[in-house]
Design a protein around this motif. Structure first.
Motif, mmCIF file in Angstrom:
data_model
loop_
_atom_site.group_PDB
_atom_site.id
_atom_site.type_symbol
_atom_site.label_atom_id
_atom_site.label_comp_id
_atom_site.label_asym_id
_atom_site.label_seq_id
_atom_site.Cartn_x
_atom_site.Cartn_y
_atom_site.Cartn_z
ATOM 1 N N LEU A 84 0.897 -1.154 -0.036
ATOM 2 C CA LEU A 84 0.033 0.016 0.113
ATOM 3 C C LEU A 84 0.809 1.121 -0.011
ATOM 4 C CD1 LEU A 84 -2.801 -0.802 2.594
ATOM 5 C CD2 LEU A 84 -2.984 -0.745 -0.022
ATOM 6 N N ILE A 85 0.738 2.005 -1.014
ATOM 7 C CA ILE A 85 1.411 3.325 -1.084
ATOM 8 C C ILE A 85 0.651 4.511 -0.771
ATOM 9 C CG2 ILE A 85 2.907 4.817 -2.723
ATOM 10 C CD1 ILE A 85 3.065 1.926 -4.484
ATOM 11 N N ASP A 86 1.188 5.200 0.328
ATOM 12 C CA ASP A 86 0.492 6.256 1.022
ATOM 13 C C ASP A 86 0.792 7.343 0.159
ATOM 14 O OD1 ASP A 86 -0.780 7.613 2.902
ATOM 15 O OD2 ASP A 86 0.871 7.091 4.442
ATOM 16 N N ILE A 87 -0.735 7.947 -0.364
ATOM 17 C CA ILE A 87 -0.767 9.272 -1.134
ATOM 18 C C ILE A 87 -1.629 10.008 -0.188
ATOM 19 C CG2 ILE A 87 -1.557 10.036 -3.387
ATOM 20 C CD1 ILE A 87 0.626 8.073 -4.030
ATOM 21 N N GLY A 88 -1.099 11.059 0.351
ATOM 22 C CA GLY A 88 -2.031 11.818 0.980
ATOM 23 C C GLY A 88 -1.152 12.529 2.091
ATOM 24 N N LEU A 104 5.442 13.980 3.193
ATOM 25 C CA LEU A 104 4.354 14.907 2.540
ATOM 26 C C LEU A 104 5.187 15.460 1.463
ATOM 27 C CD1 LEU A 104 1.929 16.205 2.258
ATOM 28 C CD2 LEU A 104 2.338 17.854 4.297
ATOM 29 N N ILE A 105 6.352 15.979 1.711
ATOM 30 C CA ILE A 105 6.991 16.578 0.665
ATOM 31 C C ILE A 105 7.426 15.526 -0.286
ATOM 32 C CG2 ILE A 105 9.275 17.788 0.136
ATOM 33 C CD1 ILE A 105 9.288 19.190 2.821
ATOM 34 N N GLY A 106 7.680 14.332 0.011
ATOM 35 C CA GLY A 106 8.070 13.506 -0.967
ATOM 36 C C GLY A 106 6.990 13.234 -1.960
ATOM 37 N N VAL A 107 5.715 13.369 -1.586
ATOM 38 C CA VAL A 107 4.551 13.034 -2.592
ATOM 39 C C VAL A 107 4.084 14.175 -3.503
ATOM 40 C CG1 VAL A 107 3.794 11.054 -1.256
ATOM 41 C CG2 VAL A 107 2.740 13.184 -0.760
ATOM 42 N N LEU A 108 4.543 15.300 -2.872
ATOM 43 C CA LEU A 108 4.382 16.612 -3.614
ATOM 44 C C LEU A 108 4.672 16.404 -5.159
ATOM 45 C CD1 LEU A 108 5.062 19.434 -1.293
ATOM 46 C CD2 LEU A 108 2.887 18.614 -1.721
ATOM 47 N N ALA A 109 5.598 15.726 -5.674
ATOM 48 C CA ALA A 109 5.878 15.758 -6.904
ATOM 49 C C ALA A 109 4.620 14.990 -7.737
ATOM 50 C CB ALA A 109 7.207 14.831 -7.217
ATOM 51 N N TYR A 268 -4.037 20.878 -2.985
ATOM 52 C CA TYR A 268 -5.159 21.125 -2.119
ATOM 53 C C TYR A 268 -4.550 21.561 -0.964
ATOM 54 C CZ TYR A 268 -2.911 16.721 -0.077
ATOM 55 O OH TYR A 268 -1.995 15.800 0.651
ATOM 56 N N ASP A 269 -5.402 21.878 0.164
ATOM 57 C CA ASP A 269 -5.026 22.613 1.268
ATOM 58 C C ASP A 269 -4.374 21.544 2.141
ATOM 59 O OD1 ASP A 269 -4.832 23.724 3.839
ATOM 60 O OD2 ASP A 269 -6.875 24.331 4.179
ATOM 61 N N LEU A 270 -3.035 21.584 2.495
ATOM 62 C CA LEU A 270 -2.283 20.483 3.059
ATOM 63 C C LEU A 270 -2.925 20.507 4.645
ATOM 64 C CD1 LEU A 270 1.407 21.178 1.796
ATOM 65 C CD2 LEU A 270 -0.581 19.521 1.045
ATOM 66 N N ALA A 271 -3.462 21.420 5.122
ATOM 67 C CA ALA A 271 -3.851 21.478 6.514
ATOM 68 C C ALA A 271 -5.339 20.531 6.541
ATOM 69 C CB ALA A 271 -4.261 22.961 6.995
ATOM 70 N N ALA A 272 -5.705 20.074 5.501
ATOM 71 C CA ALA A 272 -7.115 19.417 5.464
ATOM 72 C C ALA A 272 -6.523 18.002 5.182
ATOM 73 C CB ALA A 272 -8.379 20.014 4.426
ATOM 74 N N ARG A 273 -7.205 16.944 6.083
ATOM 75 C CA ARG A 273 -6.837 15.642 5.909
ATOM 76 C C ARG A 273 -7.228 15.021 4.545
ATOM 77 N NH1 ARG A 273 -6.287 11.002 9.381
ATOM 78 N NH2 ARG A 273 -5.965 12.433 11.176
ATOM 79 N N ASP A 275 -6.658 11.363 2.693
ATOM 80 C CA ASP A 275 -6.036 9.705 2.762
ATOM 81 C C ASP A 275 -6.357 8.923 1.585
ATOM 82 O OD1 ASP A 275 -5.448 7.110 3.553
ATOM 83 O OD2 ASP A 275 -6.282 7.232 5.489
ATOM 84 N N LEU A 276 -5.354 8.829 0.573
ATOM 85 C CA LEU A 276 -5.674 7.909 -0.594
ATOM 86 C C LEU A 276 -4.499 7.023 -0.524
ATOM 87 C CD1 LEU A 276 -7.313 10.422 -1.344
ATOM 88 C CD2 LEU A 276 -6.654 10.088 -3.738
ATOM 89 N N ARG A 277 -4.857 5.813 -0.778
ATOM 90 C CA ARG A 277 -3.960 4.718 -0.843
ATOM 91 C C ARG A 277 -3.908 4.041 -2.244
ATOM 92 N NH1 ARG A 277 -6.647 2.510 4.787
ATOM 93 N NH2 ARG A 277 -6.249 4.482 6.154
ATOM 94 N N ARG A 278 -2.566 3.768 -2.703
ATOM 95 C CA ARG A 278 -2.330 3.161 -3.931
ATOM 96 C C ARG A 278 -1.801 1.798 -4.081
ATOM 97 N NH1 ARG A 278 2.186 6.004 -7.057
ATOM 98 N NH2 ARG A 278 3.022 3.747 -7.119
#
Ligand SMILES: [Fe+2]
Length: 292
Positions: A84-88, A104-109, A268-273, A275-278
């Motif tokens: 499971l790859i964490d996208i969120g 989080l910085i790692g998934v911004l790309a 999206y607003d990074l302060a809002a939760r 949780d997407l899973r790939r």
């Protein structure tokens, strides 16, 4: 179960229904989904809230699973399954990650146009994203139809591209964004991979234009000329006529073919939760598929 399909875009992408992805699929349904993927390249299933075990089991029916970039970064996961790859933006302790959080910085790309994992030796096929928590605004995912993008190119450009390869590097897009905390060992784990800039999509037999933000050079061209060409091809391939935009609802499950599409997440607003899973399947070669 009978798969139903409703086109979402004039060129590709369809909403799929009539199946419960939380339960094992019979061989006929899997064949129907594969055939729909060959035609539409993006399938949206609504109302499929899957837990971790269900999501992994569902994805495995379409091929062996890949663990993504975590293979190189060795980052800890909050999931029970390494596939499971964490996208969120959820941190390991379950809170919303601080905007300086490394993961989080790692998934911004992912907000730049790419196909998944093209920088690794073993090619991937489908990615599947399950929406567990979505933001009220932003965070849409967009896909671009690369078969239509190829068809629409002028003949002269097609001739310029045929036979060329792009060098896909795992950390090129992150480093271009200023995220350069990757060490020598991590870079060594993912040596760059050459991929054709034009290939034939096995499922449809159609030609595909294959640019990506992962490409850092193009064969036969200087580095700047190659990067300019990739930028031009990305602009062409992602023009509005070739793009489907998906607004997420919780319980959505979207699968796409990385060999025929590019995608990106919208800001999206990074302060809002969120949780997407790939999960992502590896491309199986004919011999492996026959033996399976
Ligand atoms: Fe992606």
């Amino acid at each position: 179960m009978t798969l139903t399909l409703e086109p979402l875009h004039p060129l590709f992408a369809a909403e799929a229904g009539g199946v419960d992805l939380g339960r094992p699929l019979d061989a006929e349904t899997i064949r129907a989904i594969d055939a729909a993927m060959d035609r539409y390249a993006v399938l949206v299933f609504r109302g499929q809230p899957l837990d971790q075990a269900q999501q992994v089991a569902c994805a495995k029916q379409f091929g062996p699973l890949d663990a993504g970039l975590r293979k190189a970064t060795g980052a800890p996961t909050r999931f029970q399954y390494e596939e499971l790859i964490d996208i969120g933006n959820v941190a390991l302790d379950g809170s919303v990650a601080d905007r300086e959080n490394a993961k989080l910085i790692g998934v911004l790309a992912n907000q730049l146009w790419h196909a998944d994992s093209t920088f690794q030796d073993v090619a991937v096929k489908y990615s599947m994203l399950s929406a567990v928590v979505v933001t009220e605004e932003g965070g849409e995912t967009q896909w671009a139809d690369l078969r239509a993008a190829w068809d629409a190119l002028p003949e002269k450009t097609k001739r310029h591209l045929e036979g060329r390869t792009g060098r896909h590097s795992a950390f090129h897009s992150s480093i271009a964004l200023g995220d350069d905390r990757y060490n020598e060992e991590q870079l060594r784990r993912f040596p760059p991979v050459e991929r054709a800039l034009v290939h034939v999509h096995p499922g449809s037999g159609r030609k595909v234009l294959y640019p990506s933000v992962h490409i850092d050079r193009v064969s036969g061209l200087s580095v700047p000329e190659g990067r300019l060409l990739v930028a031009e091809l990305l602009e062409h391939a992602t023009q509005p006529a070739f793009v489907y935009t998906h607004t997420w609802r919780e319980g959505d499950y979207v699968m796409w073919d990385n060999r025929a599409t590019l995608h990106r997440g919208k800001r999206y607003d990074l302060a809002a939760r969120r949780d997407l899973r790939r999960t992502t399947t590896l491309e199986r070669h004919a011999a492996q598929a026959a033996a399976a």
